[in-house]
Motif scaffolding. Structure first.
Motif, PDB file in Angstrom:
ATOM      1  N   LYS A  63       0.819  -1.215   0.000  1.00  0.00           N
ATOM      2  CA  LYS A  63       0.000   0.000   0.000  1.00  0.00           C
ATOM      3  C   LYS A  63       0.850   1.261   0.000  1.00  0.00           C
ATOM      4  CE  LYS A  63      -4.567  -1.233   1.478  1.00  0.00           C
ATOM      5  NZ  LYS A  63      -5.744  -0.770   2.238  1.00  0.00           N
ATOM      6  N   LEU A  64       1.946   1.250   0.743  1.00  0.00           N
ATOM      7  CA  LEU A  64       2.828   2.408   0.742  1.00  0.00           C
ATOM      8  C   LEU A  64       3.470   2.612  -0.624  1.00  0.00           C
ATOM      9  CD1 LEU A  64       4.596   2.091   4.212  1.00  0.00           C
ATOM     10  CD2 LEU A  64       2.802   3.701   3.550  1.00  0.00           C
ATOM     11  N   ALA A  65       3.761   1.521  -1.316  1.00  0.00           N
ATOM     12  CA  ALA A  65       4.362   1.634  -2.651  1.00  0.00           C
ATOM     13  C   ALA A  65       3.397   2.240  -3.651  1.00  0.00           C
ATOM     14  CB  ALA A  65       4.820   0.260  -3.137  1.00  0.00           C
ATOM     15  N   THR A  66       2.102   2.018  -3.468  1.00  0.00           N
ATOM     16  CA  THR A  66       1.096   2.586  -4.373  1.00  0.00           C
ATOM     17  C   THR A  66       0.565   3.931  -3.897  1.00  0.00           C
ATOM     18  OG1 THR A  66      -0.640   1.321  -3.229  1.00  0.00           O
ATOM     19  CG2 THR A  66       0.382   0.303  -5.174  1.00  0.00           C
ATOM     20  N   GLY A  67       1.078   4.435  -2.792  1.00  0.00           N
ATOM     21  CA  GLY A  67       0.652   5.739  -2.294  1.00  0.00           C
ATOM     22  C   GLY A  67      -0.616   5.707  -1.472  1.00  0.00           C
ATOM     23  N   GLU A  68      -1.085   4.535  -1.054  1.00  0.00           N
ATOM     24  CA  GLU A  68      -2.290   4.431  -0.244  1.00  0.00           C
ATOM     25  C   GLU A  68      -1.921   4.428   1.237  1.00  0.00           C
ATOM     26  OE1 GLU A  68      -4.769   1.180  -1.360  1.00  0.00           O
ATOM     27  OE2 GLU A  68      -4.324   1.394  -3.488  1.00  0.00           O
ATOM     28  N   VAL A  69      -2.912   4.800   2.052  1.00  0.00           N
ATOM     29  CA  VAL A  69      -2.715   4.814   3.505  1.00  0.00           C
ATOM     30  C   VAL A  69      -3.114   3.447   4.067  1.00  0.00           C
ATOM     31  CG1 VAL A  69      -3.328   5.924   5.678  1.00  0.00           C
ATOM     32  CG2 VAL A  69      -3.193   7.278   3.573  1.00  0.00           C
ATOM     33  N   PRO A  70      -2.203   2.729   4.701  1.00  0.00           N
ATOM     34  CA  PRO A  70      -2.519   1.372   5.207  1.00  0.00           C
ATOM     35  C   PRO A  70      -3.224   1.413   6.555  1.00  0.00           C
ATOM     36  CG  PRO A  70      -0.218   1.854   5.590  1.00  0.00           C
ATOM     37  CD  PRO A  70      -0.780   3.060   4.868  1.00  0.00           C
ATOM     38  N   THR A  71      -4.412   1.982   6.585  1.00  0.00           N
ATOM     39  CA  THR A  71      -5.124   2.120   7.859  1.00  0.00           C
ATOM     40  C   THR A  71      -5.522   0.767   8.431  1.00  0.00           C
ATOM     41  OG1 THR A  71      -6.012   4.217   7.058  1.00  0.00           O
ATOM     42  CG2 THR A  71      -7.059   3.247   8.997  1.00  0.00           C
ATOM     43  N   GLY A  72      -6.143  -0.093   7.594  1.00  0.00           N
ATOM     44  CA  GLY A  72      -6.552  -1.402   8.080  1.00  0.00           C
ATOM     45  C   GLY A  72      -5.388  -2.260   8.489  1.00  0.00           C
ATOM     46  N   GLU A  73      -4.286  -2.177   7.753  1.00  0.00           N
ATOM     47  CA  GLU A  73      -3.121  -2.987   8.076  1.00  0.00           C
ATOM     48  C   GLU A  73      -2.480  -2.553   9.392  1.00  0.00           C
ATOM     49  OE1 GLU A  73      -3.893  -1.835   5.197  1.00  0.00           O
ATOM     50  OE2 GLU A  73      -4.216  -3.667   4.051  1.00  0.00           O
ATOM     51  N   VAL A  74      -2.495  -1.245   9.650  1.00  0.00           N
ATOM     52  CA  VAL A  74      -1.960  -0.762  10.926  1.00  0.00           C
ATOM     53  C   VAL A  74      -2.799  -1.280  12.093  1.00  0.00           C
ATOM     54  CG1 VAL A  74      -1.543   1.299  12.310  1.00  0.00           C
ATOM     55  CG2 VAL A  74      -0.865   1.258   9.907  1.00  0.00           C
ATOM     56  N   LEU A  75      -4.121  -1.276  11.919  1.00  0.00           N
ATOM     57  CA  LEU A  75      -4.995  -1.838  12.956  1.00  0.00           C
ATOM     58  C   LEU A  75      -4.753  -3.327  13.109  1.00  0.00           C
ATOM     59  CD1 LEU A  75      -8.365   0.010  12.254  1.00  0.00           C
ATOM     60  CD2 LEU A  75      -6.743   0.426  14.097  1.00  0.00           C
ATOM     61  N   ASP A  76      -4.524  -4.030  11.997  1.00  0.00           N
ATOM     62  CA  ASP A  76      -4.189  -5.458  12.087  1.00  0.00           C
ATOM     63  C   ASP A  76      -2.920  -5.671  12.898  1.00  0.00           C
ATOM     64  OD1 ASP A  76      -6.338  -6.555  10.765  1.00  0.00           O
ATOM     65  OD2 ASP A  76      -5.402  -6.458   8.802  1.00  0.00           O
ATOM     66  N   GLY A  77      -1.925  -4.814  12.676  1.00  0.00           N
ATOM     67  CA  GLY A  77      -0.691  -4.940  13.445  1.00  0.00           C
ATOM     68  C   GLY A  77      -0.907  -4.765  14.940  1.00  0.00           C
ATOM     69  N   GLY A  78      -1.737  -3.789  15.301  1.00  0.00           N
ATOM     70  CA  GLY A  78      -2.040  -3.604  16.720  1.00  0.00           C
ATOM     71  C   GLY A  78      -2.782  -4.789  17.319  1.00  0.00           C
ATOM     72  N   LEU A  79      -3.735  -5.336  16.558  1.00  0.00           N
ATOM     73  CA  LEU A  79      -4.472  -6.501  17.057  1.00  0.00           C
ATOM     74  C   LEU A  79      -3.566  -7.725  17.166  1.00  0.00           C
ATOM     75  CD1 LEU A  79      -7.852  -6.112  15.126  1.00  0.00           C
ATOM     76  CD2 LEU A  79      -7.401  -5.660  17.544  1.00  0.00           C
ATOM     77  N   LEU A  80      -2.604  -7.861  16.251  1.00  0.00           N
ATOM     78  CA  LEU A  80      -1.671  -8.989  16.333  1.00  0.00           C
ATOM     79  C   LEU A  80      -0.743  -8.859  17.533  1.00  0.00           C
ATOM     80  CD1 LEU A  80      -0.781  -9.493  12.561  1.00  0.00           C
ATOM     81  CD2 LEU A  80      -2.130 -11.014  14.025  1.00  0.00           C
ATOM     82  N   ILE A  81      -0.355  -7.631  17.861  1.00  0.00           N
ATOM     83  CA  ILE A  81       0.455  -7.437  19.075  1.00  0.00           C
ATOM     84  C   ILE A  81      -0.342  -7.839  20.310  1.00  0.00           C
ATOM     85  CG2 ILE A  81       1.545  -5.691  20.513  1.00  0.00           C
ATOM     86  CD1 ILE A  81       2.315  -4.215  17.956  1.00  0.00           C
ATOM     87  N   ALA A  82      -1.621  -7.432  20.352  1.00  0.00           N
ATOM     88  CA  ALA A  82      -2.475  -7.832  21.476  1.00  0.00           C
ATOM     89  C   ALA A  82      -2.664  -9.349  21.505  1.00  0.00           C
ATOM     90  CB  ALA A  82      -3.823  -7.133  21.381  1.00  0.00           C
ATOM     91  N   ALA A  83      -2.803  -9.976  20.320  1.00  0.00           N
ATOM     92  CA  ALA A  83      -2.955 -11.424  20.258  1.00  0.00           C
ATOM     93  C   ALA A  83      -1.719 -12.123  20.803  1.00  0.00           C
ATOM     94  CB  ALA A  83      -3.218 -11.860  18.823  1.00  0.00           C
ATOM     95  N   GLY A  84      -0.527 -11.627  20.450  1.00  0.00           N
ATOM     96  CA  GLY A  84       0.700 -12.221  20.983  1.00  0.00           C
ATOM     97  C   GLY A  84       0.782 -12.112  22.496  1.00  0.00           C
ATOM     98  N   ALA A  85       0.332 -10.963  23.045  1.00  0.00           N
ATOM     99  CA  ALA A  85       0.351 -10.799  24.500  1.00  0.00           C
ATOM    100  C   ALA A  85      -0.602 -11.780  25.175  1.00  0.00           C
ATOM    101  CB  ALA A  85      -0.008  -9.365  24.861  1.00  0.00           C
ATOM    102  N   PHE A  86      -1.793 -11.980  24.597  1.00  0.00           N
ATOM    103  CA  PHE A  86      -2.741 -12.928  25.176  1.00  0.00           C
ATOM    104  C   PHE A  86      -2.231 -14.360  25.071  1.00  0.00           C
ATOM    105  CE2 PHE A  86      -6.008  -9.558  24.643  1.00  0.00           C
ATOM    106  CZ  PHE A  86      -6.505  -9.577  25.940  1.00  0.00           C
TER     107      PHE A  86
END
Length: 201
Positions: A63-86
């Motif tokens: 998405k960054l290569a195409t000039g788009e804002v990776p909003t959903g992917e950033v939220l996915d990253g946060g949820l994956l960090i929370a998943a790892g903690a759980f």
């Protein structure tokens, strides 16, 4: 209020996890089998989080290569960090929560709910409405025309009661939109007629 609910949830999850582990160890499995199950689910969960993290990172780069804002992917990253903690927390209840946050079929609905009810309202409040477009884009508030119930007339360049020139009600009440306007009659005269007039004078 939200912080209070979050603290209650953080205290309730370990208590529920310990109670469920005790019930499993006494009714379904032995103590050794319960510990082995907890370790196995934790290892599988961490492998899943690692694979999903790589997939999310590649999606962010695309998405960054195409000039788009990776909003959903950033939220996915946060949820994956929370998943790892759980998943690193010993327990079966926390492992279930971690799997729900790590697996794409269950993570995507959680991501959309988080975006709609947490991220967008917060960003909208910080940016005074620019995130969702709930902001005036033309005209200025007209305190003389705007009523308390929002039913005032609208001008030519703004919403109801905002911006624009005088309304038809204003023209009916005063007779004209602007008292400083003077009507002037004129007649177009050719150059020859003008010279004849000058000679006569």
């Amino acid at each position: 209020m939200r912080v209070r609910y979050l603290l209650v949830a953080l205290l309730a999850i370990p208590l529920a996890d310990a109670a469920f582990l005790l019930w499993v160890a006494t009714n379904l499995l032995t103590a050794v089998q319960t510990v082995a199950l907890v370790v196995l689910t934790g290892l599988l969960g961490m492998l899943l989080v690692r694979a999903e993290g790589r997939h999310t990172l590649r999606a962010v780069q695309r998405k960054l290569a195409t000039g788009e804002v990776p909003t959903g992917e950033v939220l996915d990253g946060g949820l994956l960090i929370a998943a790892g903690a759980f998943l690193l927390t010993p327990g079966l209840v926390t492992d279930v929560i971690g799997f729900l946050l790590a697996l794409p079929p269950t993570r995507y609905p959680i991501r959309e709910l988080l975006r709609r009810y947490v991220v967008v309202p917060y960003v909208d409040a910080q940016m005074d409405g620019f995130a969702t477009g709930a902001v005036w884009t033309s005209g200025f508030p007209n305190p003389d025309a705007a009523g308390g119930d929002g039913t005032a007339g609208s001008g030519a360049s703004g919403p109801a009661g905002f911006g624009g020139g005088p309304t038809s009600a204003d023209r009916d009440a005063t007779g004209s939109a602007d008292d400083s306007v003077v009507d002037v009659d004129f007649e177009e005269v050719d150059d020859e007629d003008a010279e004849n007039n000058d000679r006569e004078r």
